[in-house]
Design an enzyme around this catalytic site. Structure first.
Site, PDB file in Angstrom:
ATOM      1  N   LYS A  35       0.841  -1.205   0.000  1.00 18.85           N
ATOM      2  CA  LYS A  35       0.000   0.000   0.000  1.00 18.85           C
ATOM      3  C   LYS A  35       0.874   1.251   0.000  1.00 18.85           C
ATOM      4  O   LYS A  35       0.670   2.179  -0.771  1.00 18.85           O
ATOM      5  CB  LYS A  35      -0.855   0.030   1.281  1.00 18.85           C
ATOM      6  CG  LYS A  35      -2.279  -0.423   1.075  1.00 18.85           C
ATOM      7  CD  LYS A  35      -3.069  -0.103   2.337  1.00 18.85           C
ATOM      8  CE  LYS A  35      -4.401  -0.807   2.330  1.00 18.85           C
ATOM      9  NZ  LYS A  35      -5.146  -0.607   3.565  1.00 18.85           N
ATOM     10  N   THR A 121     -13.946   2.868  14.906  1.00 12.64           N
ATOM     11  CA  THR A 121     -15.192   2.631  15.633  1.00 12.64           C
ATOM     12  C   THR A 121     -14.932   1.574  16.696  1.00 12.64           C
ATOM     13  O   THR A 121     -14.578   0.438  16.378  1.00 12.64           O
ATOM     14  CB  THR A 121     -16.281   2.164  14.651  1.00 12.64           C
ATOM     15  OG1 THR A 121     -16.398   3.162  13.641  1.00 12.64           O
ATOM     16  CG2 THR A 121     -17.615   1.957  15.344  1.00 12.64           C
ATOM     17  N   GLU A 149     -15.709   8.951  13.161  1.00 14.02           N
ATOM     18  CA  GLU A 149     -15.832   9.461  11.799  1.00 14.02           C
ATOM     19  C   GLU A 149     -17.212   9.113  11.243  1.00 14.02           C
ATOM     20  O   GLU A 149     -17.722   8.046  11.506  1.00 14.02           O
ATOM     21  CB  GLU A 149     -14.730   8.798  10.947  1.00 14.02           C
ATOM     22  CG  GLU A 149     -14.624   9.342   9.566  1.00 14.02           C
ATOM     23  CD  GLU A 149     -14.568  10.865   9.564  1.00 14.02           C
ATOM     24  OE1 GLU A 149     -13.573  11.417  10.017  1.00 14.02           O
ATOM     25  OE2 GLU A 149     -15.559  11.509   9.122  1.00 14.02           O
ATOM     26  N   PHE A 150     -17.799  10.030  10.503  1.00 12.58           N
ATOM     27  CA  PHE A 150     -19.131   9.765   9.946  1.00 12.58           C
ATOM     28  C   PHE A 150     -19.130   9.792   8.422  1.00 12.58           C
ATOM     29  O   PHE A 150     -20.170   9.898   7.794  1.00 12.58           O
ATOM     30  CB  PHE A 150     -20.144  10.784  10.493  1.00 12.58           C
ATOM     31  CG  PHE A 150     -20.288  10.702  11.988  1.00 12.58           C
ATOM     32  CD1 PHE A 150     -21.048   9.689  12.568  1.00 12.58           C
ATOM     33  CD2 PHE A 150     -19.632  11.588  12.825  1.00 12.58           C
ATOM     34  CE1 PHE A 150     -21.165   9.573  13.955  1.00 12.58           C
ATOM     35  CE2 PHE A 150     -19.741  11.493  14.209  1.00 12.58           C
ATOM     36  CZ  PHE A 150     -20.513  10.482  14.778  1.00 12.58           C
ATOM     37  N   LEU A 151     -17.930   9.729   7.813  1.00 15.29           N
ATOM     38  CA  LEU A 151     -17.910   9.839   6.358  1.00 15.29           C
ATOM     39  C   LEU A 151     -18.457   8.581   5.689  1.00 15.29           C
ATOM     40  O   LEU A 151     -18.371   7.482   6.225  1.00 15.29           O
ATOM     41  CB  LEU A 151     -16.515  10.192   5.844  1.00 15.29           C
ATOM     42  CG  LEU A 151     -15.303   9.337   6.191  1.00 15.29           C
ATOM     43  CD1 LEU A 151     -15.215   8.127   5.299  1.00 15.29           C
ATOM     44  CD2 LEU A 151     -14.066  10.197   6.051  1.00 15.29           C
ATOM     45  N   PHE A 250     -32.333   7.913   3.759  1.00 13.63           N
ATOM     46  CA  PHE A 250     -32.222   6.532   4.233  1.00 13.63           C
ATOM     47  C   PHE A 250     -33.569   5.834   4.343  1.00 13.63           C
ATOM     48  O   PHE A 250     -33.817   5.046   5.249  1.00 13.63           O
ATOM     49  CB  PHE A 250     -31.428   6.473   5.550  1.00 13.63           C
ATOM     50  CG  PHE A 250     -29.965   6.287   5.276  1.00 13.63           C
ATOM     51  CD1 PHE A 250     -29.233   7.316   4.719  1.00 13.63           C
ATOM     52  CD2 PHE A 250     -29.328   5.091   5.520  1.00 13.63           C
ATOM     53  CE1 PHE A 250     -27.892   7.153   4.398  1.00 13.63           C
ATOM     54  CE2 PHE A 250     -27.986   4.910   5.213  1.00 13.63           C
ATOM     55  CZ  PHE A 250     -27.268   5.939   4.652  1.00 13.63           C
ATOM     56  N   GLY A 258     -25.404  -2.986   3.034  1.00 11.72           N
ATOM     57  CA  GLY A 258     -24.151  -3.730   3.065  1.00 11.72           C
ATOM     58  C   GLY A 258     -23.022  -2.793   3.457  1.00 11.72           C
ATOM     59  O   GLY A 258     -23.244  -1.781   4.114  1.00 11.72           O
ATOM     60  N   CYS A 261     -19.459  -0.985   7.247  1.00  8.37           N
ATOM     61  CA  CYS A 261     -19.760  -0.273   8.500  1.00  8.37           C
ATOM     62  C   CYS A 261     -21.088  -0.660   9.129  1.00  8.37           C
ATOM     63  O   CYS A 261     -21.122  -1.125  10.262  1.00  8.37           O
ATOM     64  CB  CYS A 261     -19.718   1.225   8.249  1.00  8.37           C
ATOM     65  SG  CYS A 261     -18.195   1.715   7.451  1.00  8.37           S
TER      66      CYS A 261
HETATM   67  C1  UGA Z   1     -21.991   4.425   6.762  1.00  8.61           C
HETATM   68  C2  UGA Z   1     -22.585   5.717   7.360  1.00  8.61           C
HETATM   69  O1  UGA Z   1     -23.579   6.233   6.473  1.00  8.61           O
HETATM   70  C3  UGA Z   1     -21.488   6.770   7.572  1.00  8.61           C
HETATM   71  O2  UGA Z   1     -22.030   7.911   8.205  1.00  8.61           O
HETATM   72  C4  UGA Z   1     -20.407   6.151   8.478  1.00  8.61           C
HETATM   73  O3  UGA Z   1     -19.341   7.059   8.694  1.00  8.61           O
HETATM   74  C5  UGA Z   1     -19.853   4.911   7.805  1.00  8.61           C
HETATM   75  O4  UGA Z   1     -20.933   3.977   7.611  1.00  8.61           O
HETATM   76  C6  UGA Z   1     -18.796   4.331   8.712  1.00  8.61           C
HETATM   77  O5  UGA Z   1     -19.134   3.909   9.826  1.00  8.61           O
HETATM   78  O6  UGA Z   1     -17.602   4.401   8.378  1.00  8.61           O
HETATM   79  P1  UGA Z   1     -21.224   3.680   4.301  1.00  8.61           P
HETATM   80  O7  UGA Z   1     -20.973   2.325   4.865  1.00  8.61           O
HETATM   81  O8  UGA Z   1     -20.191   4.282   3.412  1.00  8.61           O
HETATM   82  O9  UGA Z   1     -21.486   4.756   5.461  1.00  8.61           O
HETATM   83  O10 UGA Z   1     -22.546   3.545   3.441  1.00  8.61           O
HETATM   84  P2  UGA Z   1     -24.022   4.144   3.492  1.00  8.61           P
HETATM   85  O11 UGA Z   1     -24.133   5.261   2.539  1.00  8.61           O
HETATM   86  O12 UGA Z   1     -24.439   4.369   4.884  1.00  8.61           O
HETATM   87  O13 UGA Z   1     -24.821   2.904   2.912  1.00  8.61           O
HETATM   88  C7  UGA Z   1     -24.866   1.665   3.610  1.00  8.61           C
HETATM   89  C8  UGA Z   1     -25.782   0.701   2.933  1.00  8.61           C
HETATM   90  O14 UGA Z   1     -27.139   1.083   3.115  1.00  8.61           O
HETATM   91  C9  UGA Z   1     -25.582   0.550   1.415  1.00  8.61           C
HETATM   92  O15 UGA Z   1     -25.584  -0.821   1.095  1.00  8.61           O
HETATM   93  C10 UGA Z   1     -26.799   1.231   0.830  1.00  8.61           C
HETATM   94  O16 UGA Z   1     -27.182   0.684  -0.411  1.00  8.61           O
HETATM   95  C11 UGA Z   1     -27.843   0.957   1.898  1.00  8.61           C
HETATM   96  N1  UGA Z   1     -28.974   1.906   1.882  1.00  8.61           N
HETATM   97  C12 UGA Z   1     -28.746   3.210   2.169  1.00  8.61           C
HETATM   98  C13 UGA Z   1     -30.247   1.454   1.599  1.00  8.61           C
HETATM   99  O17 UGA Z   1     -30.484   0.257   1.357  1.00  8.61           O
HETATM  100  N2  UGA Z   1     -31.286   2.364   1.633  1.00  8.61           N
HETATM  101  C14 UGA Z   1     -31.094   3.668   1.898  1.00  8.61           C
HETATM  102  O18 UGA Z   1     -32.092   4.431   1.914  1.00  8.61           O
HETATM  103  C15 UGA Z   1     -29.796   4.112   2.174  1.00  8.61           C
END
Ligand code: UGA
Length: 435
Positions: A35, A121, A149-151, A250, A258, A261
């Site tokens: 990496k 986390t 972190e919340f990104l 959401f 999936g 996180c």
């Molecule tokens: C999530 C959180 O949203 C972030 O705030 C957090 O920082 C991050 O985890 C972490 O802990 O590092 P992430 O895993 O990148 O972020 O993805 P999301 O955008 O949350 O999506 C997660 C899953 O939910 C995806 O599979 C998405 O398709 C699904 N999803 C999302 C749905 O099925 N429906 C929705 O309305 C929104």
């Protein structure tokens, strides 16, 4: 400020790169030699929109550098970020070995006051545990703080640069002062920084991801009711989300959440609460619903083909767990492919960026298509697993001509049911019926 970031995964690399863009001198450290070799030669190890441009800029102006050894210029840094993996143990609890090992190694080499900022986390109480490692192994005064972190993957740079809030768990006045300075560019832009004790910050992170997972599982259950009645999930979502107390985000029904996180953090909070003898009933259901939701589309496919999908050829659009990422961890597509292969069907898949990641796991168990159209004339049905813009903006007339079976299972509800009806598709989606 001089900053070291330990761990160059999504969180570490984005944190380090973005902080270097604010004029800090950042060194990112990772034990993974390949990496670091790649990053040193100017090649990013993750796909994240917007990252490459600031990465290249700050590598060339000397603000961002990379190293393998944990002691690399460590004592020149005032702030050390920990952005290390906390993967699930078999029982779902978070495995803290990387975090605790690095803390121990640091405690043996640090020779002056520093702030250790934990971004990983971690279960409630871990920040204090890390702090105790320093107290035990070193005479130097160190503040260990929690700064979850919340990104989100896919929009990580945007999220880092414009956070909705910054959570800082510490009770040290000195640390509060330095961290306020570090995040001043953000507070100047209006971002609120909430200071609290370490445990509250740690729980905030788990609570946030668990609540998001709960919203998704809730809307997925509502979509199941829609499937069993004449209600339509799009209409229900519209009515539901126009209540500002509920909100619009959401609430997209689909084939489940999936990623690295939400699934991991839900599991970890269930495991943690079990250990403190609290039965987190809602969260246990949230997890179960998600598992069922991932394979619900399989029963829809089986029903459609009268339980005879032996030898049927399916095309999959979208492999990553969500758009704008090549990450396939806990991707619903994997579960769907696994189930279809067990039922002896043939699969050809296409994803704008995630095919190489799936190839590493599935090899030649499935075939891969170079684009979304190429597979269409060969398949008995198309299954949409990720809502990439490339699919949303597809030339539907071209799909109609090439996809002889005219059968689409849409796990992400990307197409308008009317459009599908006008074009005479057999279109099966989530919680909606063709008009
Ligand atoms: C999530 C959180 O949203 C972030 O705030 C957090 O920082 C991050 O985890 C972490 O802990 O590092 P992430 O895993 O990148 O972020 O993805 P999301 O955008 O949350 O999506 C997660 C899953 O939910 C995806 O599979 C998405 O398709 C699904 N999803 C999302 C749905 O099925 N429906 C929705 O309305 C929104």
């Amino acid at each position: 400020m001089n900053i070291t970031v330990i761990g160059t995964g999504y969180v570490g690399l984005v944190t380090g790169t973005c902080l270097s863009d604010y004029g800090n001198k950042v060194t990112c450290i990772d034990i993974d030699k390949s990496k670091i070799k790649s990053l040193k030669s100017g090649i990013l190890t993750i796909y994240e929109p917007g990252l490459e441009i600031i990465f290249k800029k700050n590598v060339s102006n000397g603000n961002l550098s990379f190293a393998n050894k944990i002691n690399h210029k460590i004592n020149e840094s005032e702030i050390i970020f920990l952005a290390l993996p906390t993967p699930p143990n078999e029982d779902g609890s978070a495995d803290l070995k990387h975090v605790l090992n690095v803390a121990k190694n640091l405690s043996e080499i640090i020779n002056s006051y520093k702030i250790i900022i934990n971004k990983s986390t971690v279960p409630i109480g871990t920040t204090k545990k890390i702090s105790n490692i320093f107290k035990k192994n070193s005479k130097i005064n160190i503040d260990v703080i929690s700064n979850p972190e919340f990104l989100r993957e896919g929009v990580a740079v945007k999220d880092f640069m414009n956070p909705e809030r910054i959570i800082v768990g510490t009770q040290s006045k000195k640390a509060i002062k330095i961290v306020s300075q570090l995040y001043q560019p953000f507070s100047k832009k209006g971002t609120k920084i909430y200071f609290m004790n370490e445990e509250s910050a740690e729980l905030t992170k788990y609570a946030a991801n668990s609540f998001l997972a709960t919203k998704i599982s809730f809307i997925n259950e509502i979509s199941q009711i829609c499937d069993l009645t004449d209600a339509d999930i799009d209409k229900v979502k519209l009515g539901l989300s126009s209540d500002s107390r509920i909100g619009k985000k959401f609430l997209n029904a689909g084939i489940g959440y999936g990623g690295s996180c939400l699934p991991k953090d839900v599991k970890a909070l269930i495991s943690y609460t079990n250990n403190i003898n609290y039965d987190f009933k809602i969260l246990k259901s949230v997890e179960k619903i998600n598992e069922l939701q991932k394979v619900h589309i399989i029963s829809k496919i089986q029903n459609f083909f009268n339980n005879d999908i032996n030898g049927k050829h399916f095309g999959i659009w979208g492999l990553s767990f969500k758009p704008e990422t090549d990450d396939i961890r806990e991707a619903p597509s994997l579960e769907i492919i696994k189930n279809l292969l067990e039922l002896n069907s043939e699969i050809t898949a296409y994803d704008p960026v995630a095919s190489p990641s799936i190839k590493k796991i599935l090899g030649n168990k499935i075939s891969y298509s170079g684009g979304p159209y190429e597979m269409l004339d060969k398949i008995d049905a198309l299954i949409i697993c990720t809502e990439w813009d490339e699919f949303k903006n597809i030339n539907i007339k071209k799909v109609k001509t090439k996809l002889k079976s005219k059968t689409i299972f849409d796990g992400r509800n990307i197409f308008d049911t009317k459009l599908m009806s006008i074009n005479q598709f057999k279109y099966i989606s989530i919680g909606r019926k063709i008009k």
